[in-house]
Design an enzyme around this catalytic site. Structure first.
Site, short mmCIF file in Angstrom:
data_model
loop_
_atom_site.label_atom_id
_atom_site.label_comp_id
_atom_site.label_asym_id
_atom_site.label_seq_id
_atom_site.Cartn_x
_atom_site.Cartn_y
_atom_site.Cartn_z
N LYS A 166 -3.95 17.78 28.78
CA LYS A 166 -4.08 16.36 29.09
C LYS A 166 -5.40 16.09 29.80
O LYS A 166 -5.84 16.88 30.65
CB LYS A 166 -2.93 15.92 29.99
CG LYS A 166 -1.58 16.02 29.32
CD LYS A 166 -1.46 15.08 28.14
CE LYS A 166 -0.13 15.20 27.44
NZ LYS A 166 0.02 14.22 26.33
N ASP A 194 -6.00 15.46 25.05
CA ASP A 194 -5.19 14.25 24.85
C ASP A 194 -5.37 13.36 26.08
O ASP A 194 -4.92 13.71 27.17
CB ASP A 194 -3.72 14.65 24.68
CG ASP A 194 -2.81 13.47 24.44
OD1 ASP A 194 -3.31 12.31 24.42
OD2 ASP A 194 -1.60 13.69 24.25
N GLU A 220 -7.45 13.19 21.38
CA GLU A 220 -6.26 12.38 21.07
C GLU A 220 -6.16 11.15 21.95
O GLU A 220 -6.40 11.22 23.16
CB GLU A 220 -5.02 13.28 21.26
CG GLU A 220 -3.69 12.61 21.00
CD GLU A 220 -2.56 13.65 20.99
OE1 GLU A 220 -2.81 14.81 20.59
OE2 GLU A 220 -1.44 13.31 21.40
N ASP A 269 5.13 10.31 14.62
CA ASP A 269 6.30 10.93 15.26
C ASP A 269 7.54 10.44 14.53
O ASP A 269 7.84 9.24 14.52
CB ASP A 269 6.36 10.56 16.74
CG ASP A 269 7.43 11.35 17.49
OD1 ASP A 269 8.58 11.38 17.00
OD2 ASP A 269 7.12 11.95 18.53
N HIS A 296 3.35 14.48 15.75
CA HIS A 296 3.61 14.43 17.19
C HIS A 296 5.09 14.70 17.43
O HIS A 296 5.95 14.23 16.68
CB HIS A 296 3.24 13.04 17.71
CG HIS A 296 3.59 12.81 19.16
ND1 HIS A 296 4.80 12.26 19.56
CD2 HIS A 296 2.89 13.06 20.29
CE1 HIS A 296 4.82 12.17 20.88
NE2 HIS A 296 3.68 12.65 21.35
N GLU A 329 3.36 20.08 16.93
CA GLU A 329 3.33 20.05 18.40
C GLU A 329 4.59 20.69 18.97
O GLU A 329 5.70 20.44 18.51
CB GLU A 329 3.23 18.60 18.87
CG GLU A 329 3.18 18.47 20.38
CD GLU A 329 2.66 17.13 20.85
OE1 GLU A 329 2.71 16.16 20.07
OE2 GLU A 329 2.19 17.06 22.00
#
Ligand SMILES: [Mg+2]
Length: 378
Positions: A166, A194, A220, A269, A296, A329
């Site tokens: 992150k 991300d 991301e 997702d 995702h 992921e």
């Protein structure tokens, strides 16, 4: 076979160590499962991405439209639900709730025909799927760089060959963290970043240019998901491939993003964009435009199972002699019920997850674990 009931199951666990993304803090894990019951004795399971109580309420708002119907008529149900809620429901919780219901209908249909979901959806192009380790959130009260380095080093030692951390905590802090992680995991492990839309376009471009030297697989959600023009500008103005899609919903939402040239890598997702049914339609859009699809995933073993079946049907792009697969992921952050709710955990071995081959999603729910993690209120 007729649908007799739709249940939601909330799962809750307060975290000992809260952690942060660029804009939010996770003090607990809180997820919503969907169970569709039929008069045949078969039940189907799904999961909704996003706020658990809101998803549960929306699933229950939709449930009367399913009761009495055949679970095999998935497309008809999808359109009935979407059409009824369209006026105020083209994205957000309406779509995440519809996703959980759609996945449960696919699970039921697979159990009815004694076939895995990926077979019903046209067949698997791959059954062994490389996964990447997701983590690297900022732990509250701890040194971010030390924690992230330790976490990613452990992931590599556990067999992962790709990982994602992150960012979105400020350019200098992010660059120092990226540099430390790259140094720790070495040059061979794939590394992605991300931002959880924690930057504006100016800072995203600056960070992308300065981070190029760390050989990053993608950048991301650099900016808020509505800012499609900014996404396109960031793609043009810095060298790292831009990824996004976990908060886009339905074929219409994805079409807008693709027409805007927002991303190099699309991250649908299945528990969010409208279920397995809509995932397949978004794959067609991704084929036409074209972009790489790297799904995702953020949820329990139900979400992981649904994502594995979805990943199995990703068309080979491009067709080639050597089998290629994007990474799926795999969330490594603490969540004690992630695997506890299924009889057989879906854990990767040497960075590889195998697509379940049992009927439907190919999972068996552990109801004792559902009860153990049910929140006391709500
Ligand atoms: Mg993300």
């Amino acid at each position: 076979m007729r649908i007799t009931a739709v249940h939601t199951h909330l799962l809750y666990h307060r975290l000992d160590q809260p952690f942060q993304s660029s804009f939010s803090q996770f003090d607990a894990r809180f997820h919503c499962l969907v169970e569709i019951v039929t008069d045949s004795g078969l039940t189907g399971w799904g999961e909704c991405l996003g706020p658990a109580t809101a998803n549960a309420a929306m699933v229950q708002a939709m449930a009367p439209l399913l009761i009495g119907g055949s679970p095999l008529e998935i497309e008809r149900h999808w359109l009935t639900l979407y059409n009824q809620f369209r006026d105020q429901g083209q994205r957000g919780v309406t779509m995440t709730a519809l996703s959980g219901l759609d996945i449960a209908l696919w699970d039921l249909t697979g159990k009815h025909f004694n076939a895995p979901v990926h077979v019903l959806m046209g067949g698997a192009h791959r059954t062994r799927i490389p996964v990447y380790a997701t983590g690297g959130f900022r732990p509250v009260g701890r040194n971010r760089i030390e924690a992230t380095v330790a976490e990613m080093t452990a992931a590599v030692q556990a067999g992962f060959r790709a990982c994602k951390i992150k960012i979105g905590f400020g350019i200098a802090d992010d660059l120092a963290t990226i540099a430390a992680v790259r140094e720790a995991i070495g040059p061979e492990v794939t590394l992605a970043i991300d931002a959880n839309h924690g930057y504006d376009a100016i800072d995203a471009i600056a960070l992308g240019r300065r981070a190029e030297r760390y050989d990053l697989a993608w950048f991301e959600e650099p900016v808020v998901p509505e800012a499609l023009e900014a996404y396109a500008r960031i793609r043009r103005s810095q060298p790292i491939p831009v990824a996004g899609g976990e908060t886009w919903h339905s074929r219409w939402g994805f079409a807008q993003a693709l027409q805007a040239g927002a991303v190099d890598i699309l991250q649908p997702d299945v528990c969010g964009l409208g279920g397995l049914s809509e995932f397949r339609r978004v794959l067609t859009l991704a084929d036409v435009h074209p972009v790489r699809v790297v799904p995702h995933v953020w949820g329990t073993a139900v979400a992981i199972a649904a994502a594995l079946h979805a990943h199995a049907i990703l068309p080979p792009a491009p067709p080639a002699h050597e089998a290629r697969s994007p990474h799926l992921e795999f969330d490594r952050t603490p969540n004690p019920f992630r695997q506890a709710i299924v009889a057989t955990p879906l854990e990767p071995v040497d960075g590889i997850l195998t697509v379940p081959d049992g009927p439907g999603l190919g999972i068996e729910i552990n109801r004792e674990a559902l009860a153990a993690y049910a929140p006391e209120t709500f």
